[in-house]
Scaffold this motif. Structure first.
Motif, short mmCIF file in Angstrom:
data_model
loop_
_atom_site.label_atom_id
_atom_site.label_comp_id
_atom_site.label_asym_id
_atom_site.label_seq_id
_atom_site.Cartn_x
_atom_site.Cartn_y
_atom_site.Cartn_z
N HIS A 109 -8.38 6.29 1.60
CA HIS A 109 -8.38 5.77 -0.31
C HIS A 109 -9.59 6.87 -1.07
O HIS A 109 -9.74 7.18 -2.44
CB HIS A 109 -7.65 4.90 -0.95
N ASP A 150 -5.42 -3.15 -3.94
CA ASP A 150 -4.50 -3.36 -2.48
C ASP A 150 -5.57 -3.79 -1.73
O ASP A 150 -5.31 -4.46 -0.92
CB ASP A 150 -3.22 -2.78 -2.84
N ARG A 151 -6.05 -2.72 -1.31
CA ARG A 151 -7.18 -2.87 -0.18
C ARG A 151 -8.53 -3.88 -0.46
O ARG A 151 -8.70 -4.99 -0.17
CB ARG A 151 -8.30 -1.50 -0.15
N MET A 186 0.60 -1.39 0.04
CA MET A 186 -0.05 0.50 0.49
C MET A 186 0.68 1.55 -0.01
O MET A 186 1.02 2.49 -1.06
CB MET A 186 -0.84 0.05 1.23
N MET A 223 -3.92 0.98 -5.66
CA MET A 223 -4.69 1.18 -4.29
C MET A 223 -5.30 0.74 -4.19
O MET A 223 -5.64 -0.57 -2.71
CB MET A 223 -4.34 2.32 -4.45
#
Length: 323
Positions: A244, A121-122, A59, A118
């Motif tokens: 984010h 990734d989350r 992250m 991102m």
């Protein structure tokens, strides 16, 4: 279009922001402060991530690249805008204008792809926590970043080459504070239908497709959060994604309103205000969003201030996956 209506353009005139002459000093100070905040804030994020081993995760690997991109994204437009305010020298050479258009599109698209990475990734971290270290390996993260750079470069190069082939009319006044692609196309005496088609298709690929991927990712994340039985688990998941989500809203909200909603973009002033939002304001807010809402970043900042870690050796690898 006859030859008398065309000109071999050697420079363009940037009208800048819609403001009165007496307001220029105040706006110059405001935007200079915002630009310095953007550069220093994002440099601080990069420094903290490099020096604190706890932040050597996928992250923050993506976040460091996003911070670097935001610095360059603002640097493409803001210094020239500030110089024009201060010197009243509004002209920019043809080559400089075309180059600015290229780098503006490049870093705008790169921002979009990194924000999407991102989000992925989350999504993996919350929906597939047991496979997280396997899926988000170092090679996968590097591949996502390199792919973002390559695709953004290709999109920007395509727009720039199509722009360079156009002829421009005698009026070379750009009603904007930078060489915006849409504003330049309005000055062309050539047929711009191909350019408009590429803007629609490539724009959908570089902006709308990543935005849809983010929506799908957060749809799955939302479903996973609702399955969490404890309020503590929900709060933890929301705190992980909150920063984010705020960046996504600021970035895509202004771009979609500017380029894809005609009712929003009905005046030149609206166009300029929206452009200021995502070229100046959003890159400046990102360091505050990710630092004030993130305990890991705040912890790294305290560690940097309390201990003499500034000159520690920088780790060899960009991040490591915690076991």
């Amino acid at each position: 279009m006859g030859p008398e209506n065309q000109s071999s353009v050697s420079e363009f005139l940037l009208l800048g922001l819609p403001m009165r002459p007496g307001q220029q000093r105040g706006f110059f100070t405001l935007f200079l402060g915002m630009y310095l905040t953007t550069v220093l804030g994002n440099l601080l994020i990069i420094l903290l991530i490099r020096l604190d081993s706890r932040l050597h995760t996928p992250m923050y690997f993506f976040l460091s690249h996003l911070a670097f991109t935001d610095i360059n994204f603002s640097s493409v437009t803001v210094p020239i805008m500030l110089m024009n305010m201060q010197t009243q020298h509004l002209s920019i050479c043809y080559e400089g204008c075309i180059s600015q258009t290229y780098f503006f599109i490049f870093f705008a698209d790169l921002d979009s792809f990194l924000i999407t990475s991102m989000a992925y990734d989350r999504y993996v971290a919350i929906c597939h926590p047991l496979q997280y270290t396997t899926i988000m390996s170092q090679s996968m993260c590097v591949m996502l970043v390199v792919g973002s750079w390559v695709i953004a470069c290709a999109c920007a190069l395509l727009h720039t080459l199509l722009l360079a082939r156009l002829s421009f009319c005698a009026d070379h006044t750009v009603r904007h504070f930078f060489c915006d692609l849409a504003a330049l196309l309005k000055l062309s005496c050539s047929d711009t239908s191909l350019n408009q088609w590429v803007i629609f298709t490539a724009g959908s690929t570089a902006i709308m497709l990543p935005f849809l991927c983010i929506l799908v990712s957060y749809g799955h994340i939302g479903t996973a959060i609702l399955r969490v039985p404890s309020a503590n688990g929900i709060c933890k998941a929301l705190s992980t994604c909150g920063s984010h989500l705020l960046v996504v809203t600021l970035y895509y909200g202004t771009i979609i309103g500017l380029y894809f909603l005609p009712s929003f973009n009905n005046t030149n002033d609206n166009n300029i205000i929206a452009s200021v939002m995502y070229t100046v304001v959003t890159p400046m807010l990102n360091p505050f969003i990710y630092s004030l809402r993130n305990k890991d970043m705040k912890g790294a900042l305290r560690k940097l201030l309390n201990k003499k870690t500034f000159f520690q050796l920088i780790p060899t690898f960009p991040f490591k996956i915690p076991v």
